[in-house]
Write a protein that holds these residues in place. Structure first.
Motif, mmCIF file in Angstrom:
data_model
loop_
_atom_site.group_PDB
_atom_site.id
_atom_site.type_symbol
_atom_site.label_atom_id
_atom_site.label_comp_id
_atom_site.label_asym_id
_atom_site.label_seq_id
_atom_site.Cartn_x
_atom_site.Cartn_y
_atom_site.Cartn_z
ATOM 1 N N HIS A 99 19.180 56.030 23.865
ATOM 2 C CA HIS A 99 20.575 56.444 24.014
ATOM 3 C C HIS A 99 21.269 55.588 25.072
ATOM 4 N N LEU A 100 22.596 55.586 25.021
ATOM 5 C CA LEU A 100 23.422 54.784 25.930
ATOM 6 C C LEU A 100 24.465 55.675 26.586
ATOM 7 N N LEU A 101 24.706 55.453 27.889
ATOM 8 C CA LEU A 101 25.748 56.209 28.584
ATOM 9 C C LEU A 101 26.379 55.338 29.663
ATOM 10 N N PRO A 102 27.659 55.589 29.981
ATOM 11 C CA PRO A 102 28.341 54.814 31.020
ATOM 12 C C PRO A 102 27.920 55.253 32.410
ATOM 13 N N GLY A 125 25.846 56.787 57.316
ATOM 14 C CA GLY A 125 26.983 56.081 56.751
ATOM 15 C C GLY A 125 27.117 56.322 55.274
ATOM 16 N N LYS A 126 28.193 55.773 54.708
ATOM 17 C CA LYS A 126 28.417 55.937 53.280
ATOM 18 C C LYS A 126 27.639 54.889 52.492
ATOM 19 N N ARG A 127 27.052 55.322 51.406
ATOM 20 C CA ARG A 127 26.276 54.433 50.553
ATOM 21 C C ARG A 127 26.735 54.559 49.108
ATOM 22 N N LEU A 128 26.634 53.455 48.371
ATOM 23 C CA LEU A 128 26.961 53.463 46.954
ATOM 24 C C LEU A 128 25.808 54.059 46.154
ATOM 25 N N TRP A 129 26.170 54.954 45.214
ATOM 26 C CA TRP A 129 25.162 55.535 44.325
ATOM 27 C C TRP A 129 25.691 55.515 42.893
ATOM 28 N N PRO A 130 24.818 55.325 41.924
ATOM 29 C CA PRO A 130 25.261 55.383 40.526
ATOM 30 C C PRO A 130 25.505 56.820 40.084
ATOM 31 N N VAL A 131 26.569 56.995 39.316
ATOM 32 C CA VAL A 131 26.906 58.302 38.743
ATOM 33 C C VAL A 131 26.853 58.164 37.228
ATOM 34 N N CYS A 132 25.947 58.905 36.597
ATOM 35 C CA CYS A 132 25.721 58.776 35.157
ATOM 36 C C CYS A 132 26.707 59.639 34.377
ATOM 37 N N ALA A 133 27.290 59.059 33.332
ATOM 38 C CA ALA A 133 28.258 59.760 32.480
ATOM 39 C C ALA A 133 29.215 60.564 33.355
ATOM 40 N N PRO A 134 30.060 59.894 34.145
ATOM 41 C CA PRO A 134 30.852 60.583 35.171
ATOM 42 C C PRO A 134 31.738 61.695 34.656
ATOM 43 N N ASP A 171 17.042 52.770 32.316
ATOM 44 C CA ASP A 171 17.184 51.441 32.911
ATOM 45 C C ASP A 171 18.675 51.156 33.067
ATOM 46 N N LEU A 172 19.076 50.735 34.271
ATOM 47 C CA LEU A 172 20.456 50.398 34.579
ATOM 48 C C LEU A 172 20.736 48.932 34.272
ATOM 49 N N PHE A 173 21.966 48.625 33.905
ATOM 50 C CA PHE A 173 22.332 47.236 33.701
ATOM 51 C C PHE A 173 23.848 47.107 33.784
ATOM 52 N N GLN A 174 24.297 45.858 33.939
ATOM 53 C CA GLN A 174 25.717 45.576 34.141
ATOM 54 C C GLN A 174 26.269 44.761 32.985
ATOM 55 N N PHE A 175 27.443 45.159 32.505
ATOM 56 C CA PHE A 175 28.140 44.416 31.459
ATOM 57 C C PHE A 175 28.718 43.141 32.064
ATOM 58 N N SER A 176 29.065 42.186 31.205
ATOM 59 C CA SER A 176 29.579 40.904 31.680
ATOM 60 C C SER A 176 30.889 41.044 32.453
ATOM 61 N N ASP A 177 31.653 42.120 32.188
ATOM 62 C CA ASP A 177 32.923 42.315 32.893
ATOM 63 C C ASP A 177 32.779 43.172 34.144
ATOM 64 N N GLY A 178 31.547 43.503 34.526
ATOM 65 C CA GLY A 178 31.302 44.250 35.748
ATOM 66 C C GLY A 178 31.016 45.718 35.565
ATOM 67 N N ARG A 179 31.301 46.269 34.391
ATOM 68 C CA ARG A 179 31.000 47.676 34.145
ATOM 69 C C ARG A 179 29.491 47.898 34.068
ATOM 70 N N TRP A 180 29.075 49.126 34.402
ATOM 71 C CA TRP A 180 27.656 49.467 34.385
ATOM 72 C C TRP A 180 27.363 50.501 33.302
ATOM 73 N N TYR A 181 26.161 50.397 32.751
ATOM 74 C CA TYR A 181 25.680 51.339 31.745
ATOM 75 C C TYR A 181 24.217 51.646 32.004
ATOM 76 N N MET A 182 23.721 52.604 31.252
ATOM 77 C CA MET A 182 22.320 52.997 31.339
ATOM 78 C C MET A 182 21.795 53.276 29.944
ATOM 79 N N VAL A 183 20.568 52.834 29.680
ATOM 80 C CA VAL A 183 19.861 53.272 28.476
ATOM 81 C C VAL A 183 18.782 54.256 28.912
ATOM 82 N N CYS A 184 18.547 55.256 28.084
ATOM 83 C CA CYS A 184 17.525 56.258 28.392
ATOM 84 C C CYS A 184 16.963 56.796 27.089
ATOM 85 N N LEU A 185 15.897 57.552 27.184
ATOM 86 C CA LEU A 185 15.356 58.193 25.985
ATOM 87 C C LEU A 185 15.811 59.645 25.923
#
Length: 544
Positions: free
Chosen positions: A296-299, A316-325, A261-275
């Protein structure tokens, strides 16, 4: 390491994590399967130190109807919740799987519970009729519409195991689906079977559909697709899966990572929790753990990627999430999301003197217990003997806490003078446990029984307790891949080691992990016996 935290952030059997943020507080909800109370909820302000908020299913009347945790089969029950918050109300949407005895196919009851306070009380289940499949999500769009996102078998699958994610508008006033069903996506790749656990997000004007794929084992993964409309069609990220461990060794420190599950920190950063499943016990080749699937948690960062050559997707260009870059995987050690925080490891220590009239949220039962299972009077816990033993589909007098680490100590002080059997137990499943008890067989005996999957229960120890005067202290120590069973008859001044077993005899092979707890049974006979417990202590080894 200074300024870092260690995964898992929520050790023990807490699978299928879902998370939401309200202000500066995060709320995490997990699957609970056959256990009661169900839908455990934790809260945190820094993402690494989590405290109990309660349970979504905390009353017996919630789970004795369409949602059935009374005689549910192991690994059925409450699966893959999504927790969300909107306009002062918390929502948990999830599935209860129930298969009647001797029936392979069962029912999937999808339902929603709500609360204005995450600590409860939570509502009765609102069953969503006409919603097939498992693992639903609830999505609140900017225009005020609410969408049910679910999974189902497609009408014409292209290969065995193919699934399909769909959406349907949801009427929250009447708890009904409205309009038509929109098929959205069948997953990322051919062979990416069992698409499940979908979550819908909206970011920078685009809709994102993230799901788990590949089954819950070592091929587990996270995949994602994009659309300009909530009703689709959705087009996959060319770089799917965005998270997996299938390309790593089976003995990597964690494997089977997925269901995120993806989510956003209050300062705009994104994280993910997973099993993920830690590789700590068993033979090389695919080690597992007794704790099973943990959180588990990862940026996460977002990157623009071109899609011009993609024949199906939008150009065109699209935004995609990159896990643990930096590494592309779930790492054991990561930078703290809040640098000033420090991971406390408080979850590794639990003490209960039963000095309250209500159970601590750490405790759980295998299935919904009867009302006469236990009593609390503020001075101790009394567990009444049930004719039932640990057995499939049955609720017995077992009360446990989740095993948090592979190495631990578990102690309990018990008073018992009856004809039944009482003590402690480590339970992986109804068919896989070790019970360490006092039983009366003419005289009192100290009994250690082991039940392995597809084998009869073995009595490993049946020791005469001639000096037993009605009080005993049990201790189980897990160290160096083995369990040591000890007891004391002198208030803990000295402990006697009486048996050892290998720890991997209780490996998690299902959806849940081991529980350490208290057990009282009359083994098929009617009984008024009970065991009194003065305290329980659990100390797990700190993670490295």
């Amino acid at each position: 390491m200074a300024g870092s935290f260690v995964n898992p952030i929520l050790p023990g059997g807490f699978p299928d994590p879902s998370i939401c943020r309200v202000g500066d507080t995060f709320y995490l909800c997990n699957s609970s399967f056959e256990y009661f109370p169900g839908l455990p909820i934790h809260e945190s302000k820094d993402l690494v130190n989590w405290t109990w908020a309660g349970h979504g299913l905390h009353r017996r009347d919630q789970v004795c109807g369409a949602v059935n945790l009374v005689d549910v089969k192991s690994d059925d029950g409450i699966q893959a919740p999504s927790i969300r918050y909107k306009d002062g109300t918390f929502y948990i949407i999830t599935t209860c799987v129930y298969r009647p005895p001797d029936v392979d196919e069962g029912t999937c009851t999808n339902f929603i519970i709500t609360a204005t306070d995450v600590k409860g009380p939570w509502s009765e289940p609102h069953v969503i009729e006409g919603a097939p499949g498992i693992d639903p999500d609830i999505f609140f769009d900017d225009d005020g519409k609410v969408w049910y996102v679910g999974t189902a078998a497609p009408d014409k699958p292209n290969f065995p195991g193919e699934g399909e994610v769909y959406t349907h508008e949801l009427d929250l006033k009447n708890w009904k689906l409205s309009g038509v069903r929109y098929p959205l996506w069948r997953g990322a790749i051919h062979g990416g079977v069992f698409v499940e656990g979908p979550h819908m997000y909206k970011h920078e004007g685009s809709y994102y559909l993230m799901a788990a794929e590949g089954g819950t084992g070592v091929n587990h993964s996270v995949v994602i697709a994009i659309s300009d409309k909530v009703t689709g069609p959705f087009f996959p990220n060319d770089r799917n899966p965005i998270l997996t461990s299938r390309h790593l060794s089976y003995d990597n420190w964690v494997h089977s990572t997925g269901h995120a599950d993806l989510f956003q920190f209050s300062d705009g950063r994104w994280y993910m929790v997973c099993l993920g499943i830690r590789a700590e016990e068993g033979e090389p080749g695919m080690k597992r753990s007794n704790m099973g699937r943990e959180t588990h948690l990862l940026p996460v960062t977002w990157e623009l990627e071109p899609m011009e050559w993609h024949s199906l997707g939008p150009a065109g260009k699209r935004l995609w999430p990159v896990c643990a870059p930096s590494t592309g995987r779930v790492d054991r050690t990561n930078a703290l999301p809040v640098p000033s925080a420090e991971q406390s490891q408080s979850h590794n220590v639990f003490k209960d003197s039963f000095d309250s009239t209500s159970l601590h949220p750490e405790w759980l039962f295998r299935r919904a217990p009867s009302d006469d299972t236990f009593t609390l009077d503020g001075k101790g816990l009394r567990l009444f003997a049930s004719p039932e033993v640990l057995k499939e589909r049955k609720a017995c007098s077992f009360l446990g806490i989740r095993q948090r680490q592979s190495d631990f100590e578990f102690e309990a002080k018990m008073s018992f003078e009856g004809d039944a059997e009482a003590g402690v137990a480590i339970v992986q499943k109804d068919e896989n446990y070790a019970s360490f008890t006092v039983a009366k067989e003419g005289s009192y005996k100290l009994r250690l029984a082991l039940k392995e999957k597809e084998k009869d229960e073995q009595v490993l120890l049946n020791k005469d307790l001639s000096e037993y005067k009605g009080s005993i202290m049990f201790k189980i120590v897990s160290s160096k891949h083995s369990y040591d069973f000890l007891y004391s008859l002198d208030e803990g001044k000295s402990y006697v080691s009486c048996a050892q077993t290998k720890a991997d005899l209780l490996l998690s092979l299902g959806y849940t992990g081991s529980c350490l707890g208290l057990y009282c049974t009359s083994r098929g006979k009617s009984s008024k016996d009970s065991a009194s417990y003065a305290w329980v202590r659990h100390a797990a080894a700190t993670q490295a």
